[in-house]
Design a protein around this motif. Structure first.
Motif, PDB file in Angstrom:
ATOM      1  N   LYS A   1      51.083  33.052  21.784  1.00 37.27           N
ATOM      2  CA  LYS A   1      51.215  33.993  22.885  1.00 37.27           C
ATOM      3  C   LYS A   1      49.862  34.383  23.468  1.00 37.27           C
ATOM      4  O   LYS A   1      49.768  34.805  24.615  1.00 37.27           O
ATOM      5  CB  LYS A   1      51.955  35.240  22.410  1.00 37.27           C
ATOM      6  CG  LYS A   1      53.383  34.968  21.952  1.00 37.27           C
ATOM      7  CD  LYS A   1      54.035  36.218  21.371  1.00 37.27           C
ATOM      8  CE  LYS A   1      55.440  35.933  20.859  1.00 37.27           C
ATOM      9  NZ  LYS A   1      56.061  37.133  20.248  1.00 37.27           N
ATOM     10  N   VAL A   2      48.820  34.225  22.671  1.00 35.49           N
ATOM     11  CA  VAL A   2      47.457  34.546  23.125  1.00 35.49           C
ATOM     12  C   VAL A   2      46.789  33.316  23.726  1.00 35.49           C
ATOM     13  O   VAL A   2      46.253  33.360  24.830  1.00 35.49           O
ATOM     14  CB  VAL A   2      46.606  35.076  21.946  1.00 35.49           C
ATOM     15  CG1 VAL A   2      45.174  35.367  22.410  1.00 35.49           C
ATOM     16  CG2 VAL A   2      47.246  36.323  21.344  1.00 35.49           C
ATOM     17  N   ASN A   3      46.847  32.208  22.983  1.00 34.92           N
ATOM     18  CA  ASN A   3      46.222  30.963  23.435  1.00 34.92           C
ATOM     19  C   ASN A   3      46.859  29.811  22.668  1.00 34.92           C
ATOM     20  O   ASN A   3      46.584  29.625  21.483  1.00 34.92           O
ATOM     21  CB  ASN A   3      44.712  30.998  23.181  1.00 34.92           C
ATOM     22  CG  ASN A   3      43.995  29.743  23.682  1.00 34.92           C
ATOM     23  OD1 ASN A   3      44.630  28.777  24.107  1.00 34.92           O
ATOM     24  ND2 ASN A   3      42.676  29.754  23.621  1.00 34.92           N
ATOM     25  N   PRO A   4      47.713  29.014  23.304  1.00 32.90           N
ATOM     26  CA  PRO A   4      48.390  27.913  22.623  1.00 32.90           C
ATOM     27  C   PRO A   4      47.494  26.705  22.378  1.00 32.90           C
ATOM     28  O   PRO A   4      47.914  25.738  21.742  1.00 32.90           O
ATOM     29  CB  PRO A   4      49.522  27.551  23.583  1.00 32.90           C
ATOM     30  CG  PRO A   4      48.966  27.902  24.932  1.00 32.90           C
ATOM     31  CD  PRO A   4      48.136  29.134  24.718  1.00 32.90           C
ATOM     32  N   GLY A   5      46.261  26.772  22.884  1.00 30.13           N
ATOM     33  CA  GLY A   5      45.359  25.642  22.740  1.00 30.13           C
ATOM     34  C   GLY A   5      45.095  24.972  24.072  1.00 30.13           C
ATOM     35  O   GLY A   5      45.895  25.063  25.001  1.00 30.13           O
ATOM     36  N   SER A   6      43.977  24.286  24.161  1.00 26.06           N
ATOM     37  CA  SER A   6      43.534  23.667  25.403  1.00 26.06           C
ATOM     38  C   SER A   6      43.888  22.186  25.477  1.00 26.06           C
ATOM     39  O   SER A   6      43.779  21.460  24.478  1.00 26.06           O
ATOM     40  CB  SER A   6      42.019  23.827  25.542  1.00 26.06           C
ATOM     41  OG  SER A   6      41.518  23.057  26.604  1.00 26.06           O
ATOM     42  N   LYS A   7      44.280  21.746  26.656  1.00 23.23           N
ATOM     43  CA  LYS A   7      44.553  20.326  26.881  1.00 23.23           C
ATOM     44  C   LYS A   7      43.277  19.487  26.796  1.00 23.23           C
ATOM     45  O   LYS A   7      43.334  18.257  26.766  1.00 23.23           O
ATOM     46  CB  LYS A   7      45.199  20.114  28.259  1.00 23.23           C
ATOM     47  CG  LYS A   7      46.582  20.758  28.409  1.00 23.23           C
ATOM     48  CD  LYS A   7      47.597  20.139  27.488  1.00 23.23           C
ATOM     49  CE  LYS A   7      48.993  20.740  27.733  1.00 23.23           C
ATOM     50  NZ  LYS A   7      49.953  20.290  26.706  1.00 23.23           N
ATOM     51  N   LYS A   8      42.137  20.169  26.766  1.00 23.97           N
ATOM     52  CA  LYS A   8      40.866  19.458  26.648  1.00 23.97           C
ATOM     53  C   LYS A   8      40.530  19.127  25.195  1.00 23.97           C
ATOM     54  O   LYS A   8      39.519  18.485  24.922  1.00 23.97           O
ATOM     55  CB  LYS A   8      39.748  20.300  27.263  1.00 23.97           C
ATOM     56  CG  LYS A   8      39.895  20.519  28.757  1.00 23.97           C
ATOM     57  CD  LYS A   8      38.746  21.355  29.300  1.00 23.97           C
ATOM     58  CE  LYS A   8      38.888  21.573  30.813  1.00 23.97           C
ATOM     59  NZ  LYS A   8      37.782  22.403  31.361  1.00 23.97           N
ATOM     60  N   VAL A   9      41.356  19.592  24.274  1.00 23.79           N
ATOM     61  CA  VAL A   9      41.135  19.344  22.848  1.00 23.79           C
ATOM     62  C   VAL A   9      42.192  18.377  22.334  1.00 23.79           C
ATOM     63  O   VAL A   9      43.390  18.572  22.568  1.00 23.79           O
ATOM     64  CB  VAL A   9      41.200  20.661  22.051  1.00 23.79           C
ATOM     65  CG1 VAL A   9      41.150  20.391  20.549  1.00 23.79           C
ATOM     66  CG2 VAL A   9      40.066  21.591  22.462  1.00 23.79           C
ATOM     67  N   THR A  10      41.764  17.340  21.632  1.00 19.95           N
ATOM     68  CA  THR A  10      42.682  16.344  21.074  1.00 19.95           C
ATOM     69  C   THR A  10      42.518  16.242  19.572  1.00 19.95           C
ATOM     70  O   THR A  10      41.404  16.175  19.062  1.00 19.95           O
ATOM     71  CB  THR A  10      42.441  14.952  21.688  1.00 19.95           C
ATOM     72  OG1 THR A  10      42.639  15.008  23.101  1.00 19.95           O
ATOM     73  CG2 THR A  10      43.398  13.920  21.085  1.00 19.95           C
ATOM     74  N   VAL A  11      43.654  16.222  18.881  1.00 19.15           N
ATOM     75  CA  VAL A  11      43.674  15.968  17.440  1.00 19.15           C
ATOM     76  C   VAL A  11      44.196  14.561  17.224  1.00 19.15           C
ATOM     77  O   VAL A  11      45.309  14.234  17.654  1.00 19.15           O
ATOM     78  CB  VAL A  11      44.575  16.973  16.696  1.00 19.15           C
ATOM     79  CG1 VAL A  11      44.538  16.690  15.193  1.00 19.15           C
ATOM     80  CG2 VAL A  11      44.159  18.408  16.981  1.00 19.15           C
TER      81      VAL A  11
ATOM     82  N   VAL B   1      47.539  21.827  22.691  1.00 16.54           N
ATOM     83  CA  VAL B   1      46.493  20.807  22.615  1.00 16.54           C
ATOM     84  C   VAL B   1      47.107  19.414  22.717  1.00 16.54           C
ATOM     85  O   VAL B   1      48.318  19.237  22.665  1.00 16.54           O
ATOM     86  CB  VAL B   1      45.680  20.931  21.307  1.00 16.54           C
ATOM     87  CG1 VAL B   1      45.111  22.337  21.157  1.00 16.54           C
ATOM     88  CG2 VAL B   1      46.510  20.539  20.089  1.00 16.54           C
ATOM     89  N   LYS B   2      46.250  18.423  22.847  1.00 13.77           N
ATOM     90  CA  LYS B   2      46.684  17.035  22.878  1.00 13.77           C
ATOM     91  C   LYS B   2      46.706  16.462  21.459  1.00 13.77           C
ATOM     92  O   LYS B   2      45.945  16.897  20.587  1.00 13.77           O
ATOM     93  CB  LYS B   2      45.740  16.198  23.751  1.00 13.77           C
ATOM     94  CG  LYS B   2      45.820  16.493  25.237  1.00 13.77           C
ATOM     95  CD  LYS B   2      47.101  15.965  25.838  1.00 13.77           C
ATOM     96  CE  LYS B   2      47.114  16.080  27.358  1.00 13.77           C
ATOM     97  NZ  LYS B   2      48.382  15.570  27.923  1.00 13.77           N
ATOM     98  N   VAL B   3      47.561  15.494  21.253  1.00 16.55           N
ATOM     99  CA  VAL B   3      47.586  14.776  19.983  1.00 16.55           C
ATOM    100  C   VAL B   3      47.581  13.289  20.278  1.00 16.55           C
ATOM    101  O   VAL B   3      48.212  12.831  21.239  1.00 16.55           O
ATOM    102  CB  VAL B   3      48.823  15.180  19.143  1.00 16.55           C
ATOM    103  CG1 VAL B   3      50.110  14.755  19.817  1.00 16.55           C
ATOM    104  CG2 VAL B   3      48.740  14.631  17.734  1.00 16.55           C
ATOM    105  N   SER B   4      46.815  12.533  19.482  1.00 15.67           N
ATOM    106  CA  SER B   4      46.785  11.085  19.645  1.00 15.67           C
ATOM    107  C   SER B   4      47.120  10.428  18.316  1.00 15.67           C
ATOM    108  O   SER B   4      47.138  11.086  17.270  1.00 15.67           O
ATOM    109  CB  SER B   4      45.413  10.609  20.138  1.00 15.67           C
ATOM    110  OG  SER B   4      44.428  10.735  19.124  1.00 15.67           O
TER     111      SER B   4
ATOM    112  N   ALA C   1      41.916  23.055  15.935  1.00 14.79           N
ATOM    113  CA  ALA C   1      42.038  22.758  17.364  1.00 14.79           C
ATOM    114  C   ALA C   1      42.072  24.041  18.188  1.00 14.79           C
ATOM    115  O   ALA C   1      41.531  24.092  19.300  1.00 14.79           O
ATOM    116  CB  ALA C   1      43.300  21.930  17.615  1.00 14.79           C
ATOM    117  N   LEU C   2      42.704  25.086  17.649  1.00 20.15           N
ATOM    118  CA  LEU C   2      42.714  26.379  18.348  1.00 20.15           C
ATOM    119  C   LEU C   2      41.304  26.962  18.403  1.00 20.15           C
ATOM    120  O   LEU C   2      40.894  27.516  19.429  1.00 20.15           O
ATOM    121  CB  LEU C   2      43.661  27.347  17.643  1.00 20.15           C
ATOM    122  CG  LEU C   2      45.159  27.012  17.707  1.00 20.15           C
ATOM    123  CD1 LEU C   2      45.958  28.013  16.885  1.00 20.15           C
ATOM    124  CD2 LEU C   2      45.654  26.986  19.148  1.00 20.15           C
ATOM    125  N   LEU C   3      40.575  26.839  17.311  1.00 20.09           N
ATOM    126  CA  LEU C   3      39.191  27.320  17.289  1.00 20.09           C
ATOM    127  C   LEU C   3      38.350  26.570  18.314  1.00 20.09           C
ATOM    128  O   LEU C   3      37.548  27.157  19.044  1.00 20.09           O
ATOM    129  CB  LEU C   3      38.594  27.141  15.897  1.00 20.09           C
ATOM    130  CG  LEU C   3      39.030  28.152  14.836  1.00 20.09           C
ATOM    131  CD1 LEU C   3      38.621  27.670  13.444  1.00 20.09           C
ATOM    132  CD2 LEU C   3      38.395  29.516  15.116  1.00 20.09           C
TER     133      LEU C   3
END
Length: 512
Positions: free
Chosen positions: A169-179, A251-254, A445-447
């Motif tokens: 609810k605060v920050n689900p993660g950025s699309k600029k970050v990939t795991v 976030v993104k996942v690959s 990834a959230l960090l």
């Protein structure tokens, strides 16, 4: 530490929890060929079974070039060369190849990555998890939407356990970050994964050379190679009114597939390829829920195992230098990794295992115990170490939910294991440190989403600083209730052998 580290974290070793009702069981100088190499005959080079090798050298072009020539003279064929880290992957049928090539100037270590021939294929009985159906009725979907939860989220005790529901609810993660999920492949067509899947950062690295053909990263057999898809959902299943929720749903996942077809073994050349590929394609976090086969522990005094340690260590370090934080599961054998001696009865797992005593100080679980890697133990619904999870003072960095069939969650959750995505749009419960690692990777990834400039070292420090440590149990640790103490916890409230610095906290990751 695929298949789920059963240990085969199987990761694997073999997935730990396989059915909805099943139990865990789930440097630098120009190199010249030595006289020994020059004398190697073509006949001798074909006397044995063809194996795969890693040859580790200095990184200057002159040395790499000379070693390649020496490899050919010794009866080897270069599959690929990761010149930037000095790792050359070779195939050879010369039984003396490793011994011969180690005498070459510029070669720092060399050894076979397997004990089974390249042509060998053995099936692995990993079982078939019982699937969980997603509610499809309008009433069920409306109820889930009204509470802000995904349809199956009420069964996910692990999400609130690390406050990932609040964090979203605060920050689900950025699309600029990939795991990157280094594993058995990921079914990117799954409706919970498709919205967050990064195809351009995915590949099939089996054999050591990345294949980026569309879909090459998917599981060979959805009924058996489901491990990576489950892991991916734990990290980044989208909040899209479908199925489950991931720890970092924004976030993104690959997928970087490294498991051999049929055997699901994870050999060093494939893992090296995966780390290098992830680093060169801008991945911020790698999840590693496996150990490198065929050895549960690679010992420095064995030249073949030392070469595996060297090669995978170089690749992991390269990824870290390029900005990726590497997260790995600790393994499912209930081992104290700080003990003076352990018994490994499962290695080598690609031919005939033989019991051996190993010194944990000199024999490492790879990549779990490599320098800079975040080592993760598993917990259950009661915030207690999972009965199968490896542990060890100064060996575990942090802990995360991995599931435990003996720990009963509060209603409406019904199962102490972890519910996540499966190939072909399905869902199922699994348990293992293979499931704990992805929870930590999601928090990492959230960090990274909040602190784009943070280094891997800073992310690791934040994971530890923000973790919540339950401390060592005050009662004897007897999770199965048989009256026998299963493990001894050592340390303090702030850092101990069961949880390291503590259980990760997703809400702190996005707020602090």
């Amino acid at each position: 530490m695929a298949h789920l580290r059963s240990r085969r974290r199987r990761a694997l070793a073999v997935p730990v929890g396989l059915a909805l009702t099943a139990s865990l069981g789930l440097l630098p100088s120009a190199a010249t060929a030595s006289p020994q190499v020059a004398a190697a005959s073509a006949a001798a080079a074909q006397d044995g079974p063809k194996l795969s090798y890693v040859v580790n050298t200095a990184t200057d072009p002159g040395t790499v070039g000379q070693v390649k020539k020496a490899i050919a003279k010794a009866g080897g064929t270069v599959v690929t060369a990761h010149a930037k880290i000095g790792v050359i992957v070779v195939h050879s049928a010369n039984p003396d190849f490793a011994k011969t090539i180690r005498t070459v100037k510029g070669v720092q270590s060399a050894g076979a990555t397997r004990t089974a021939p390249l042509e060998a294929a053995a099936t692995t009985d990993v079982g078939k998890p019982e699937k969980v159906s997603e509610p499809r009725s309008k009433n069920a979907l409306s109820a889930a939407k009204a509470t802000g939860k995904e349809p199956l989220e009420p069964l996910q005790w692990d999400i609130p356990a690390i406050k990932a529901d609040q964090a979203a609810k605060v920050n689900p993660g950025s699309k600029k970050v990939t795991v990157a999920v280094i594993d058995t492949g990921v079914d990117d067509t799954h409706p919970d994964l498709a919205p967050n899947f990064s195809a351009k950062q995915s590949a099939n690295c089996v054999g050591g050379v990345p294949d980026t053909t569309k879909g090459a990263w998917r599981p060979y057999n959805p009924d058996e190679d489901y491990h990576g898809t489950h892991v991916a959902g734990e990290i980044a299943a989208a909040r899209n009114n479908v199925g489950v929720a991931g720890v970092a749903p924004g976030v993104k996942v690959s997928a970087i597939k490294v498991s051999q077809p049929e055997t699901s073994l994870f050999y060093a050349e494939s893992v090296v390829c995966a780390f290098v590929f992830a680093a060169d394609h801008g991945v911020e976090v790698t999840n590693n829920s496996y150990f490198v086969d065929p050895w549960m522990f690679n010992c420095k005094n064995d030249p073949d195992q030392a070469a595996i340690l060297d090669a995978v260590g170089r690749a992991a370090k390269y990824a870290q230098k390029k900005g990726a934080i590497n997260v790995a599961s600790a393994g499912n054998s209930n081992f104290d990794l700080a003990a003076k001696e352990l018994t490994d009865a499962s290695s080598p797992n690609d031919t005939t295992p033989a019991e051996r005593k190993v010194d944990p100080a000199a024999c490492l679980d790879v990549p779990t115990q490599l320098p800079g890697v975040v080592t993760v133990s598993a917990t259950g619904p009661l915030n207690l170490k999972s009965y199968y999870s490896n542990y060890g003072l100064n060996q575990i960095d942090v802990a995360g939910p991995g599931g435990d069939k003996y720990q009963v969650p509060e209603a409406p959750a019904k199962d102490g294991r972890i519910l996540s995505t499966m190939p072909d749009g399905d869902y199922a419960y699994l348990q293992g440190t293979s499931m704990a690692g992805p929870h930590v990777a999601g928090v990492a990834a959230l960090l990274k989403s909040k602190r784009a400039d943070a280094t891997p070292q800073e992310i690791q420090w934040l994971l530890k600083a923000q973790a919540d440590n339950p401390g060592c149990p005050t009662a004897p640790y007897d999770p199965d209730g048989d009256g026998k103490v299963n493990a001894e916890c050592a340390g303090t409230k702030h850092i101990n052998s069961f949880y390291g610095f503590g259980i990760v906290d997703a809400l702190d990751a996005v707020k602090k």
